[in-house]
Design an enzyme around this catalytic site. Sequence first.
Site, short mmCIF file in Angstrom:
data_model
loop_
_atom_site.label_atom_id
_atom_site.label_comp_id
_atom_site.label_asym_id
_atom_site.label_seq_id
_atom_site.Cartn_x
_atom_site.Cartn_y
_atom_site.Cartn_z
CD GLU A 53 -2.90 -1.03 2.40
OE1 GLU A 53 -2.82 -0.08 3.19
OE2 GLU A 53 -3.80 -1.87 2.46
CD GLU A 84 -3.57 -5.82 4.29
OE1 GLU A 84 -4.37 -4.99 4.78
OE2 GLU A 84 -2.34 -5.64 4.22
C1 GCO Z 1 -3.49 -1.74 5.66
C2 GCO Z 1 -2.41 -2.49 6.22
C3 GCO Z 1 -2.74 -3.26 7.44
C4 GCO Z 1 -3.89 -2.81 8.29
C5 GCO Z 1 -5.20 -3.34 7.82
C6 GCO Z 1 -6.38 -2.87 8.63
O1 GCO Z 1 -3.99 -2.25 4.70
O2 GCO Z 1 -3.82 -0.67 6.12
O3 GCO Z 1 -1.90 -3.32 5.27
O4 GCO Z 1 -1.54 -3.11 8.10
O5 GCO Z 1 -3.71 -3.22 9.60
O6 GCO Z 1 -5.42 -2.94 6.53
O7 GCO Z 1 -6.48 -1.49 8.60
#
Ligand code: GCO
Length: 414
Positions: A169, A352
Amino acid sequence: MTISLPEGSALRSPDFLFGVATSSFQIEGDADCRLDSIWDTFCRVPGAISDGSDGRVACDHVALWRDDVELMADLGLDAYRFSISWPRVMDRQGRLNEKGLDFYRRLIEKLNLSGIRPFATLYHWDLPQHLDDTGGWLNRDTAYRFADYADQVSRALGDGVASWATLNEPFCSAEFGYGTGKHAPGHSDPAWARQSAHHLLLAHGLAMPALSTNCPQAMNGIVLNFSPCYPETDSRADRDAAEHADQSLNQWYLLPVIAGTYPELLQRLPPEQHPDIGDGDMEIISHPLDFLGVNYYFRNVCRYGADGAWEQVVQEQAPRTDFDWEIYPNGLSELLIDYDRRYDLPPVYITENGAAMRDTLIGGRVHDPERTRYFEQHLIELDRAMRAGVDVRGYFAWSLMDNFEWAEGYTKRF
Ligand code: GCO
């Protein structure tokens, strides 16, 4: 939690990977055995973390990793996505730190012995503090330091790793770290957000050839977060606002890596917000990807505000998570189908997806029908995207365990 998958779905194929994801700073702890990262420094800023906590112990994963892998094996997972802590595996001079590397060697070995494929991310936001002292992601040299780190670490750990991602990200690193100041290193300047984003993308592109050379058998790529953007109404202005938002949040990161170009929004930015782009940078950034990692949590509904900037319209009636994020499973299929049609995406992993909920213990257990429904609904949408032809190879739930949720400390449970 038991989740039923759609009948006849490609999600049921033995080749489709189900995993969970974590990141180094959020779970590892053991802070004394590594260098400081920008998140250690940021956690010391009064008020930066909502509960005043830090990552010094976190989930104590460096001590408990064997139990954690056993948990994953009990869950029957096919794959585990974790990140490597740059300040744990390299010293200030940019030499490998064997003790730090050993931790990952053993982790990777045990994962493989347990039949769980290791998916490693090289950068999940924990930049070594000493590199921030020389400008962090505003300094072009950091991109070259990253490429060197990626080269050395992938050579040292490469054999057992099924997939390497360069960055997690970059939008969040740039926008929250340099644009709004909500994340480390805590700067708030829109021009800095664009410049740091460019250096992050350059770092990705510089690292990719090393990953392809050192680990040709692995799937090598990048993980981006996407929030599909919808117009509030069908009006011309709202559609324009949604397109503007999509270019700023999503296409700004996707187009450089897959097409070697920034979206047309670049032309519309005030000159002081134009990043410095070196000759040849866009060719470097668009090195071919083996996969694109897609993180999906919520959508944006957009219109133009009074100040002429696009703004998000809160959907008052919509179901939400404890993060106040709208639950919108359709966004996942619509995003994948739309982008695949427009850009012919490389193979995709959902790297994710998940929901923070206000979990309570009843009889020593968390009964989480809402989260179960969340996963089911998103998997149904994923199935829809795959039936429409999107090449999705796996799905990683966020997260294996409750952990340090950045500026929210330990207050959000996924
Ligand atoms: C993100 C990160 C994670 C977060 C998850 C929840 O995507 O922000 O990769 O580290 O913890 O997304 O917010």
